[in-house]
Write a protein that holds these residues in place. Structure first.
Motif, PDB file in Angstrom:
ATOM      1  N   UNK A  19       1.226  -0.912  -0.196  1.00 45.41           N
ATOM      2  CA  UNK A  19      -0.605   0.113   0.144  1.00 45.41           C
ATOM      3  C   UNK A  19       0.790   1.316   0.195  1.00 45.41           C
ATOM      4  N   UNK A  20       1.825   1.341   1.165  1.00 47.92           N
ATOM      5  CA  UNK A  20       3.447   2.704   0.835  1.00 47.92           C
ATOM      6  C   UNK A  20       3.864   2.679  -0.888  1.00 47.92           C
ATOM      7  N   UNK A  21       3.914   1.647  -0.749  1.00 44.36           N
ATOM      8  CA  UNK A  21       4.809   1.413  -2.917  1.00 44.36           C
ATOM      9  C   UNK A  21       3.909   1.667  -3.120  1.00 44.36           C
ATOM     10  N   UNK A  22       2.513   1.690  -3.623  1.00 48.56           N
ATOM     11  CA  UNK A  22       1.332   1.342  -4.863  1.00 48.56           C
ATOM     12  C   UNK A  22       0.807   2.901  -4.648  1.00 48.56           C
ATOM     13  N   UNK A  23       0.351   3.817  -3.647  1.00 47.68           N
ATOM     14  CA  UNK A  23      -0.750   4.614  -3.256  1.00 47.68           C
ATOM     15  C   UNK A  23      -0.420   5.503  -1.873  1.00 47.68           C
ATOM     16  N   UNK A  24       1.087   5.162  -1.733  1.00 44.87           N
ATOM     17  CA  UNK A  24       1.624   6.132  -0.673  1.00 44.87           C
ATOM     18  C   UNK A  24       0.456   6.521   0.560  1.00 44.87           C
ATOM     19  N   UNK A  25       0.420   5.465   1.432  1.00 46.85           N
ATOM     20  CA  UNK A  25      -0.843   4.849   2.166  1.00 46.85           C
ATOM     21  C   UNK A  25      -0.947   3.917   3.169  1.00 46.85           C
ATOM     22  N   UNK A  26       0.091   4.716   4.626  1.00 42.69           N
ATOM     23  CA  UNK A  26       0.350   3.737   5.749  1.00 42.69           C
ATOM     24  C   UNK A  26      -0.691   3.193   6.467  1.00 42.69           C
ATOM     25  N   UNK A  27      -1.631   2.062   6.251  1.00 44.26           N
ATOM     26  CA  UNK A  27      -2.271   1.571   6.971  1.00 44.26           C
ATOM     27  C   UNK A  27      -2.417   2.017   8.170  1.00 44.26           C
ATOM     28  N   UNK A  28      -1.178   1.529   8.718  1.00 46.76           N
ATOM     29  CA  UNK A  28      -0.733   1.242  10.323  1.00 46.76           C
ATOM     30  C   UNK A  28      -0.682   2.405  10.733  1.00 46.76           C
ATOM     31  N   UNK A  29      -0.209   3.321  10.117  1.00 47.93           N
ATOM     32  CA  UNK A  29       0.044   4.983  10.492  1.00 47.93           C
ATOM     33  C   UNK A  29      -1.396   5.337  10.032  1.00 47.93           C
ATOM     34  N   UNK A  30      -1.752   4.857   9.572  1.00 50.02           N
ATOM     35  CA  UNK A  30      -3.426   5.592   9.205  1.00 50.02           C
ATOM     36  C   UNK A  30      -4.426   5.143  10.721  1.00 50.02           C
ATOM     37  N   UNK A  31      -4.345   4.362  10.889  1.00 51.75           N
ATOM     38  CA  UNK A  31      -5.126   4.022  11.856  1.00 51.75           C
ATOM     39  C   UNK A  31      -5.018   4.061  13.774  1.00 51.75           C
ATOM     40  N   UNK A  32      -3.780   4.240  13.434  1.00 53.62           N
ATOM     41  CA  UNK A  32      -3.358   4.079  14.924  1.00 53.62           C
ATOM     42  C   UNK A  32      -2.242   6.266  15.289  1.00 53.62           C
ATOM     43  N   UNK A  33      -2.383   6.899  14.431  1.00 54.39           N
ATOM     44  CA  UNK A  33      -2.830   7.975  14.463  1.00 54.39           C
ATOM     45  C   UNK A  33      -1.188   8.968  14.302  1.00 54.39           C
ATOM     46  N   UNK A  34      -0.604   7.477  13.138  1.00 54.39           N
ATOM     47  CA  UNK A  34       1.207   8.226  12.236  1.00 54.39           C
ATOM     48  C   UNK A  34       1.666   7.086  12.720  1.00 54.39           C
ATOM     49  N   UNK A  35       3.223   7.467  11.849  1.00 51.88           N
ATOM     50  CA  UNK A  35       4.057   6.919  12.251  1.00 51.88           C
ATOM     51  C   UNK A  35       4.928   7.039  13.565  1.00 51.88           C
ATOM     52  N   UNK A  36       5.375   7.644  13.868  1.00 54.49           N
ATOM     53  CA  UNK A  36       5.063   7.866  15.499  1.00 54.49           C
ATOM     54  C   UNK A  36       4.230   7.770  16.085  1.00 54.49           C
ATOM     55  N   UNK A  37       3.583   7.447  16.861  1.00 53.86           N
ATOM     56  CA  UNK A  37       2.275   7.123  17.333  1.00 53.86           C
ATOM     57  C   UNK A  37       3.117   5.762  18.257  1.00 53.86           C
TER      58      UNK A  37
END
Length: 67
Positions: A19-37
């Motif tokens: 998803x990150x590679x094709x759509x620049x969409x990080x599902x984990x970050x989206x669900x959990x409030x960002x990559x740094x969460x």
């Protein structure tokens, strides 16, 4: 059992990277409030540990059981 769980977590991680590679969409970050969460970082770490465990699957001897 741990092999199956590790393999499933690694597959989920791979799908997230797809998803990150094709759509620049990080599902984990989206669900959990960002990559740094903290929750995101815990999930990333668990998936990474599962991937390390899966490396051992490559070097194990496989038993040939008759069906």
């Amino acid at each position: 059992m741990i092999d199956t769980i590790s393999l499933l977590l690694t597959i989920i991680g791979g799908i997230n990277w797809l998803l990150v590679g094709l759509f620049q969409f990080d599902l984990v970050a989206y669900i959990c409030g960002g990559q740094a969460a903290i929750l995101s970082r815990i999930i990333y770490a668990i998936v990474g540990i599962a991937a390390l465990w899966c490396i051992s699957l490559l070097f194990r001897e496989r038993s040939h059981e008759a069906n």
